[in-house]
Scaffold this active site. Structure first.
Site, PDB file in Angstrom:
ATOM      1  N   LYS A   8       0.327   0.770  -8.469  1.00  0.00           N
ATOM      2  CA  LYS A   8       0.839   0.875  -7.111  1.00  0.00           C
ATOM      3  C   LYS A   8       1.209   2.321  -6.751  1.00  0.00           C
ATOM      4  O   LYS A   8       1.079   2.723  -5.597  1.00  0.00           O
ATOM      5  CB  LYS A   8       2.014  -0.070  -6.924  1.00  0.00           C
ATOM      6  N   TYR A  11       1.371  -2.489 -13.567  1.00  0.00           N
ATOM      7  CA  TYR A  11       1.392  -2.762 -12.128  1.00  0.00           C
ATOM      8  C   TYR A  11       2.045  -1.609 -11.373  1.00  0.00           C
ATOM      9  O   TYR A  11       1.530  -1.164 -10.339  1.00  0.00           O
ATOM     10  CB  TYR A  11       2.148  -4.067 -11.864  1.00  0.00           C
TER      11      TYR A  11
END
Length: 316
Positions: free
Chosen positions: A190, A186
């Site tokens: 990002k 993740y």
């Protein structure tokens, strides 16, 4: 914590396209934009849920099927928006489907790349990308590139301060050799969003990318710690319930977290600003401009990310 508000201008006459607008921050952004007069295009994988959301909005809307885990779906959705027709719904004050009609090219004033994913185990998209990188970066990258000629004012990319916890591994971006965890995947996705946004904004300013009008810019946002379903990604139902209970006490409501999106979409801001909450180490609070990591600010690294994403999403 009670939700607060910001001043949002009258959005009458504008069309906003928001991905992932059936829950969480995306749903609250769609509701806010609609309340303030915008027509909202809901671009989602679950069109049945999308139609439910559209029916509850106070203003007109359109539902377009978009699965960011499939580049074929991304291309179909973009084709519908640029005027190739397609199997979607137009919703006025009431549900009024016009399925399969050729709408002609859309005018998109604000494009909000909100949709994102997190999974408890490593998975791959239909195109063989690691799921989080595919859904959070590569799918939105291609979609934005294809619909950019329709965008009149601004592109908003919903990022996360999780980007500060990692570097982008161009040697193994899909975690085929190194250890995969939800947090590491993740965070990398990002950071990818931050770099993609930086590269896109530079291209819009130097003419290498062309939108539907002059002066279109890119804004990046961090919603903070939001009480949304994305927190329930452990794969363990008991643990997910515990996390939900903790979030209900300490995290801010999705409507509060969506203020960062609304702020970034409506305020006159310097190009490629980064908006996030102003309190609790940017986990909650009112929207303000915040800092990003040195890596997320590196133009050379942004160019490298762009080249990587462009190569991965080019139709073969």
């Amino acid at each position: 914590m009670p939700a607060k508000s910001i001043d949002i201008p009258d959005l009458s006459g504008q069309t906003w396209l928001i991905t992932g607008a059936t829950s969480g921050v995306g749903l609250e952004s769609a509701r806010s934009a609609s309340r303030h007069g915008a027509r909202v295009i809901i671009a989602v994988r679950d069109t049945a849920r999308g139609r439910e959301v559209a029916a509850a909005l106070p203003g007109p809307s359109r539902v377009v099927e978009l699965d960011l885990a499939s580049l074929a779906s991304v291309r179909r959705a973009a084709g519908e928006l640029v005027g190739a027709g397609g199997d979607d719904d137009e919703v006025g004050g009431r549900i009024n489907p016009r399925r399969g009609e050729d709408f002609g090219p859309e005018r998109i004033d604000v494009l909000v790349n909100n949709a994102g994913a997190i999974t408890p185990r490593r998975r791959e998209t239909a195109d063989g990308f690691e799921m989080l990188l595919g859904v959070n970066v590569l799918g939105p990258f291609l979609f934005t590139d294809l619909v950019l000629p329709l965008v009149q004012r601004r592109v908003v990319i919903v990022g996360s301060n999780a980007h500060k916890a990692t570097s982008f591994d161009f040697g193994d971006p899909y975690f085929r050799r190194r250890r995969w965890t939800p947090a590491s995947s993740y965070a990398q996705s990002k950071l990818g969003d931050m770099l993609w946004g930086l590269a896109l904004d530079q291209r819009l300013r130097d003419g290498r990318a062309e939108a539907g009008a002059a002066g279109v810019d890119v804004q990046l946002t961090h919603p903070g710690w939001a009480a949304t379903g994305i927190s329930n990604a452990t794969g363990n139902a008991v643990l997910d319930r515990v996390i939900t209970s903790v979030c209900s006490v300490f995290a801010q409501p999705a409507a509060q977290a969506a203020l960062t999106t609304m702020y970034a979409a409506t305020r006159p801001l310097p190009p490629c600003s980064y908006t996030g909450p102003d309190a609790m180490r940017h986990l909650r609070g009112m929207p303000t401009l915040i800092g990003r990591s040195a890596e997320a600010s590196d133009p050379a690294l942004a160019e490298r990310l762009w080249d990587f994403a462009e190569a991965e999403t080019t139709e073969r």
